[in-house]
Design a protein around this motif. Structure first.
Motif, short mmCIF file in Angstrom:
data_model
loop_
_atom_site.label_atom_id
_atom_site.label_comp_id
_atom_site.label_asym_id
_atom_site.label_seq_id
_atom_site.Cartn_x
_atom_site.Cartn_y
_atom_site.Cartn_z
N LYS A 125 22.84 19.55 -51.55
CA LYS A 125 22.14 18.48 -51.03
C LYS A 125 21.76 18.13 -49.60
O LYS A 125 20.58 17.92 -49.40
CB LYS A 125 22.88 17.17 -51.56
CG LYS A 125 22.94 17.07 -52.93
CD LYS A 125 23.78 15.76 -53.50
CE LYS A 125 24.08 15.60 -55.18
NZ LYS A 125 24.84 14.61 -55.40
N ASP A 126 22.79 18.47 -48.57
CA ASP A 126 22.13 18.28 -47.20
C ASP A 126 21.40 19.14 -46.95
O ASP A 126 20.48 19.06 -45.98
CB ASP A 126 23.58 18.19 -46.52
CG ASP A 126 24.65 17.24 -46.67
OD1 ASP A 126 24.26 15.97 -47.32
OD2 ASP A 126 25.72 17.42 -46.24
N GLU A 130 17.40 18.56 -45.51
CA GLU A 130 17.04 19.20 -44.21
C GLU A 130 15.74 20.00 -44.49
O GLU A 130 14.84 19.87 -43.52
CB GLU A 130 18.02 20.12 -43.89
CG GLU A 130 17.82 20.61 -42.37
CD GLU A 130 18.94 22.00 -42.12
OE1 GLU A 130 18.54 22.86 -41.15
OE2 GLU A 130 19.80 21.92 -42.65
#
Length: 272
Positions: A125-126, A130
């Motif tokens: 997810k991160d 990004e």
């Protein structure tokens, strides 16, 4: 004509499904070309390259796409066979049965491979956030915001958003650090060109940043097919209901066919 129409229509359904699945899987496979992917298969479901120890091959994706090719090839076989049969001169029930059986056997195998592939997907997810924040994915929201909240013509908002991206890419800015002053200058230039006079950007810097936020865009896009969580949940529930209805219909048709066969057999037994 039903000996052609029905089998070809059925084969076409399987063919369209194969194209859709193959295209989606191709997008997923493209992740393996990135140095920092955000969507990958579980590592235990991939295998190492025989030459490059750092490489992880998404074998199940390749197999599924190859099977999609088999389905599409079998569909084309159905159409070519139908095209080459003189109507009324040849009883093609046998060939139709053979051709369509090949289509659906391969299609079922494809669906099983695709289902397993989706189960094995892991989303980082991160890294995904990004990826979105490092490009101008949400630029359309600027144009829409100026139209819906500030009553500006859409062409003004669209040209403004496009101008912002042009400046950003030429100077190396991303949405998070694009100078608000440059956005104001872009707006003045666009309004001078399209409206005949310079106007000030009506949205604040906070609003400007918010419109470019992926989270904001996802939350505020609602309706059928939108990415908003509530819309996605409703869409999945609706698809589940349609699937249940289709399964009940198929079960009832199979039961009716079995009953009809039993009655027919009983009628023949009575005659004998």
């Amino acid at each position: 004509m039903s000996l052609f129409d029905v089998p070809l229509e059925e084969a076409g359904v399987a063919g369209r499904a194969a194209v859709l699945i193959s295209t989606l899987l191709a997008d997923i496979a493209q992740q393996y070309a990135q140095t920092r992917p955000w969507l990958l298969l579980d590592q235990h479901s991939t295998y190492s390259s025989s030459a490059m120890p750092q490489k992880r091959n998404p074998g199940i994706i390749n197999k599924a796409r190859a099977k999609a090719g088999d389905v599409i090839g079998a569909v084309n076989t159905c159409f070519i066979r139908a095209h080459n049969l003189p109507l009324g001169m040849y009883d093609n029930k046998e060939s139709v049965s053979e051709d369509n059986t090949a289509v659906f056997v391969k299609a079922v195998h494809l669906l099983a491979l695709a289902k397993k592939t989706f189960e094995l997907l892991r989303v980082h997810k991160d890294r995904a956030l990004e990826e979105l924040e490092n490009d101008w994915t949400c630029t359309m929201a600027l144009a829409e915001g100026l139209q819906m909240e500030f009553a500006l013509p859409f062409r003004v908002g669209h040209n403004f958003a496009s101008a912002v991206v042009t400046v950003a890419r030429s100077e190396g800015w991303i949405p998070k650090n694009f100078p608000y002053e440059k956005a104001q200058q872009c707006f003045r230039e666009v309004t001078a060109k399209l409206l005949g006079k310079e106007e000030e950007l009506p949205m604040s810097e906070e609003e400007f940043r918010r419109y470019l936020s992926p989270g904001y865009v996802v939350r505020t896009r609602v309706g059928t097919g939108s990415p908003a969580p509530a819309s996605t949940k409703a869409g999945l529930e609706a698809a589940g209901r349609r699937l249940s209805e289709d399964e009940r219909w198929v079960a009832s048709r199979c039961e009716a066919i079995d009953e009809a066969k039993a009655k027919l057999d009983a009628a023949f037994e009575a005659l004998l």
